[in-house]
Design a protein around this motif. Structure first.
Motif, PDB file in Angstrom:
ATOM      1  N   ALA A 225      72.170   2.202  22.648  1.00 38.83           N
ATOM      2  CA  ALA A 225      72.599   1.461  21.459  1.00 38.83           C
ATOM      3  C   ALA A 225      72.060   0.027  21.473  1.00 38.83           C
ATOM      4  CB  ALA A 225      74.117   1.431  21.375  1.00 38.83           C
ATOM      5  N   HIS A 226      71.585  -0.414  22.634  1.00 42.86           N
ATOM      6  CA  HIS A 226      71.044  -1.773  22.766  1.00 42.86           C
ATOM      7  C   HIS A 226      69.524  -1.764  22.816  1.00 42.86           C
ATOM      8  CE1 HIS A 226      75.104  -2.986  24.797  1.00 42.86           C
ATOM      9  NE2 HIS A 226      75.210  -2.839  23.500  1.00 42.86           N
ATOM     10  N   ALA A 227      68.911  -0.760  22.183  1.00 44.21           N
ATOM     11  CA  ALA A 227      67.468  -0.610  22.281  1.00 44.21           C
ATOM     12  C   ALA A 227      66.758  -1.000  20.996  1.00 44.21           C
ATOM     13  CB  ALA A 227      67.121   0.841  22.624  1.00 44.21           C
ATOM     14  N   ALA A 228      65.694  -1.769  21.110  1.00 41.77           N
ATOM     15  CA  ALA A 228      64.761  -1.941  19.996  1.00 41.77           C
ATOM     16  C   ALA A 228      63.793  -0.755  20.060  1.00 41.77           C
ATOM     17  CB  ALA A 228      64.008  -3.253  20.127  1.00 41.77           C
ATOM     18  N   GLU A 229      63.100  -0.487  18.954  1.00 42.41           N
ATOM     19  CA  GLU A 229      62.161   0.649  18.915  1.00 42.41           C
ATOM     20  C   GLU A 229      60.747   0.162  18.697  1.00 42.41           C
ATOM     21  OE1 GLU A 229      64.958   3.922  16.584  1.00 42.41           O
ATOM     22  OE2 GLU A 229      63.098   3.238  15.686  1.00 42.41           O
ATOM     23  N   ILE A 230      59.804   0.903  19.269  1.00 44.47           N
ATOM     24  CA  ILE A 230      58.390   0.650  19.009  1.00 44.47           C
ATOM     25  C   ILE A 230      57.800   1.938  18.442  1.00 44.47           C
ATOM     26  CG2 ILE A 230      56.140   0.142  20.030  1.00 44.47           C
ATOM     27  CD1 ILE A 230      57.803  -1.386  22.245  1.00 44.47           C
ATOM     28  N   GLU A 231      57.291   1.856  17.231  1.00 46.54           N
ATOM     29  CA  GLU A 231      56.639   3.016  16.628  1.00 46.54           C
ATOM     30  C   GLU A 231      55.142   2.741  16.558  1.00 46.54           C
ATOM     31  OE1 GLU A 231      57.396   3.823  12.437  1.00 46.54           O
ATOM     32  OE2 GLU A 231      57.179   5.967  12.854  1.00 46.54           O
ATOM     33  N   VAL A 232      54.356   3.693  17.027  1.00 44.86           N
ATOM     34  CA  VAL A 232      52.902   3.560  16.960  1.00 44.86           C
ATOM     35  C   VAL A 232      52.368   4.726  16.147  1.00 44.86           C
ATOM     36  CG1 VAL A 232      50.770   3.238  18.269  1.00 44.86           C
ATOM     37  CG2 VAL A 232      52.957   2.566  19.283  1.00 44.86           C
ATOM     38  N   ARG A 233      51.640   4.415  15.076  1.00 46.35           N
ATOM     39  CA  ARG A 233      51.050   5.443  14.209  1.00 46.35           C
ATOM     40  C   ARG A 233      49.535   5.387  14.291  1.00 46.35           C
ATOM     41  NH1 ARG A 233      53.999   8.069  10.562  1.00 46.35           N
ATOM     42  NH2 ARG A 233      56.191   7.484  10.312  1.00 46.35           N
ATOM     43  N   PHE A 234      48.918   6.546  14.312  1.00 48.57           N
ATOM     44  CA  PHE A 234      47.464   6.662  14.411  1.00 48.57           C
ATOM     45  C   PHE A 234      46.939   7.300  13.127  1.00 48.57           C
ATOM     46  CE2 PHE A 234      47.103   5.696  18.963  1.00 48.57           C
ATOM     47  CZ  PHE A 234      48.430   5.835  19.347  1.00 48.57           C
ATOM     48  N   HIS A 235      46.184   6.527  12.349  1.00 54.37           N
ATOM     49  CA  HIS A 235      45.615   7.038  11.094  1.00 54.37           C
ATOM     50  C   HIS A 235      44.125   7.288  11.296  1.00 54.37           C
ATOM     51  CE1 HIS A 235      49.249   5.774   8.924  1.00 54.37           C
ATOM     52  NE2 HIS A 235      49.186   4.680   9.663  1.00 54.37           N
ATOM     53  N   ALA A 236      43.679   8.513  10.955  1.00 61.32           N
ATOM     54  CA  ALA A 236      42.245   8.810  11.052  1.00 61.32           C
ATOM     55  C   ALA A 236      41.554   8.264   9.805  1.00 61.32           C
ATOM     56  CB  ALA A 236      42.032  10.316  11.175  1.00 61.32           C
ATOM     57  N   ASP A 237      40.746   7.210   9.964  1.00 58.14           N
ATOM     58  CA  ASP A 237      39.967   6.671   8.837  1.00 58.14           C
ATOM     59  C   ASP A 237      38.706   7.497   8.638  1.00 58.14           C
ATOM     60  OD1 ASP A 237      41.841   4.612   8.842  1.00 58.14           O
ATOM     61  OD2 ASP A 237      40.616   3.348  10.154  1.00 58.14           O
ATOM     62  N   GLY A 238      38.288   8.184   9.692  1.00 56.41           N
ATOM     63  CA  GLY A 238      37.090   9.018   9.668  1.00 56.41           C
ATOM     64  C   GLY A 238      37.064   9.770  10.973  1.00 56.41           C
ATOM     65  N   PRO A 239      36.030  10.613  11.187  1.00 52.65           N
ATOM     66  CA  PRO A 239      35.981  11.407  12.419  1.00 52.65           C
ATOM     67  C   PRO A 239      35.952  10.526  13.675  1.00 52.65           C
ATOM     68  CG  PRO A 239      34.186  12.024  10.908  1.00 52.65           C
ATOM     69  CD  PRO A 239      34.887  10.856  10.304  1.00 52.65           C
ATOM     70  N   GLU A 240      35.342   9.354  13.565  1.00 52.63           N
ATOM     71  CA  GLU A 240      35.208   8.479  14.731  1.00 52.63           C
ATOM     72  C   GLU A 240      35.790   7.098  14.468  1.00 52.63           C
ATOM     73  OE1 GLU A 240      34.265   9.493  17.677  1.00 52.63           O
ATOM     74  OE2 GLU A 240      33.707  11.505  16.984  1.00 52.63           O
ATOM     75  N   GLN A 241      36.815   7.033  13.627  1.00 50.87           N
ATOM     76  CA  GLN A 241      37.453   5.736  13.403  1.00 50.87           C
ATOM     77  C   GLN A 241      38.961   5.932  13.186  1.00 50.87           C
ATOM     78  OE1 GLN A 241      37.382   2.955   9.835  1.00 50.87           O
ATOM     79  NE2 GLN A 241      35.679   2.119  11.013  1.00 50.87           N
ATOM     80  N   THR A 242      39.743   5.125  13.872  1.00 49.44           N
ATOM     81  CA  THR A 242      41.193   5.267  13.829  1.00 49.44           C
ATOM     82  C   THR A 242      41.849   3.899  13.680  1.00 49.44           C
ATOM     83  OG1 THR A 242      40.956   7.106  15.391  1.00 49.44           O
ATOM     84  CG2 THR A 242      43.182   6.234  15.072  1.00 49.44           C
ATOM     85  N   THR A 243      42.844   3.838  12.802  1.00 50.73           N
ATOM     86  CA  THR A 243      43.637   2.621  12.703  1.00 50.73           C
ATOM     87  C   THR A 243      44.980   2.863  13.384  1.00 50.73           C
ATOM     88  OG1 THR A 243      42.560   1.861  10.687  1.00 50.73           O
ATOM     89  CG2 THR A 243      44.770   1.010  11.113  1.00 50.73           C
ATOM     90  N   ILE A 244      45.328   1.955  14.277  1.00 51.45           N
ATOM     91  CA  ILE A 244      46.568   2.059  15.026  1.00 51.45           C
ATOM     92  C   ILE A 244      47.521   0.996  14.506  1.00 51.45           C
ATOM     93  CG2 ILE A 244      47.627   1.804  17.310  1.00 51.45           C
ATOM     94  CD1 ILE A 244      44.031   2.605  17.297  1.00 51.45           C
ATOM     95  N   GLU A 245      48.687   1.437  14.072  1.00 52.43           N
ATOM     96  CA  GLU A 245      49.693   0.503  13.572  1.00 52.43           C
ATOM     97  C   GLU A 245      50.906   0.510  14.499  1.00 52.43           C
ATOM     98  OE1 GLU A 245      49.437   0.164   8.817  1.00 52.43           O
ATOM     99  OE2 GLU A 245      50.193   2.083   9.567  1.00 52.43           O
TER     100      GLU A 245
END
Lengths: 161, 115
Positions: free
Chosen positions: A98-118
């Motif tokens: 209950a005392h935890a912050a969260e970290i969410e990491v999302r990986f979006h494929a912009d192309g076959p060899e390009q990824t945006t990490i949020e």
């Protein structure tokens, strides 16, 4: 009564496939996480994010001691990983979820060899701070001081022309 | 309050302000004590302290005839502001690591000797 604290958001785009980006981010976190950001007393030997729901996120010191940072809440390769940050204002691991912050990491494929990490780190208001952090600072001990000293060293190194 | 907390995002972006924040993490101090350790004037230190105070990272208290500044004992805002910089650095580091690792695998390093 708890005032929400705004999340931290960050992102970066790499010329790497999504599968590979996910793997490098998670399995190799010990290779890229800046070593000065840790809470254990010993120097960092490795940082580990265990690849499954319920897995631990922790640092291992050069002396073999392990220091928990959080837990994996959701493991969804290669799209998303969600884990907790359970280090509060006293710079110690707080085992209460209950005392935890969260970290969410999302990986979006912009192309076959390009990824945006949020990355989004949120729910800071759940962390417990209070007098402990003040005590640690006041008495010149605790992880806060060590961490800030490491941070200051880094900043000094970077700001030199 | 909400506006103040939002403003904390860029609060440690200024190197002198960050230096003041770090000094206060070690020891509560008055303006003069801070100014003595930094290459900036007392009025400049006061200005930075005001920004840090308005941003909710620092609190002050009168002790005798001087005003002593310290990090906000509620801590979480300070932790958050600090982590903002950590993530920025970590993602830059990841970017470099990921692209270098993949380039090494493909062997696109122009300096690489042929086998």
């Amino acid at each position: 009564m708890t005032t929400p604290i705004p999340p931290i958001e960050g992102k970066t785009t790499v010329d790497v496939s999504r599968d590979r980006a996910f793997e490098l981010f998670t399995a190799s976190i010990g290779s890229w996480w800046p070593r000065q950001y840790h809470i254990g007393a010993a120097e960092v030997a490795d940082i580990v994010l265990e690849p499954h729901e319920g897995g631990r996120w922790f640092e291992r010191g050069v002396d073999g001691t392990e220091c928990d940072w959080g837990r994996v809440l959701s493991w969804e390769p290669p799209e998303r990983v969600l884990f907790t940050w359970q280090i509060g204002g006293d710079w110690q691991f707080d085992p209460d979820p209950a005392h935890a912050a969260e970290i969410e990491v999302r990986f979006h494929a912009d192309g076959p060899e390009q990824t945006t990490i949020e990355v989004e780190q949120r729910h800071f208001e759940r962390l417990v701070a209070g007098e402990d952090v003040y005590g640690a600072i006041e008495h010149g001990g605790g992880g806060w001081v060590a961490l800030l000293a490491a941070y200051a060293q880094l900043v000094a190194g970077q700001s030199r022309p | 309050m909400r506006a103040n907390i939002d403003g904390a995002i860029g609060l440690l972006g200024d190197p002198n302000r960050r230096a003041i924040f770090e000094l206060l993490a070690r020891r509560p101090s008055a303006v003069g004590e801070i100014a003595a350790q930094l290459p900036i004037s007392r009025p400049a230190v006061s200005q930075h302290l005001k920004v840090l105070k308005d941003g909710g990272l620092v609190v002050s208290r009168a002790e005798g005839n001087r005003r002593v500044y310290r990090l906000d004992p509620q801590g979480v805002s300070a932790l958050r502001a600090w982590l903002d910089g950590v993530w920025e650095h970590a993602l830059t580091s990841f970017h470099k690591f990921a692209e270098q690792t993949v380039a090494d695998e493909i062997g696109t390093d122009p300096d690489e000797e042929p086998p």
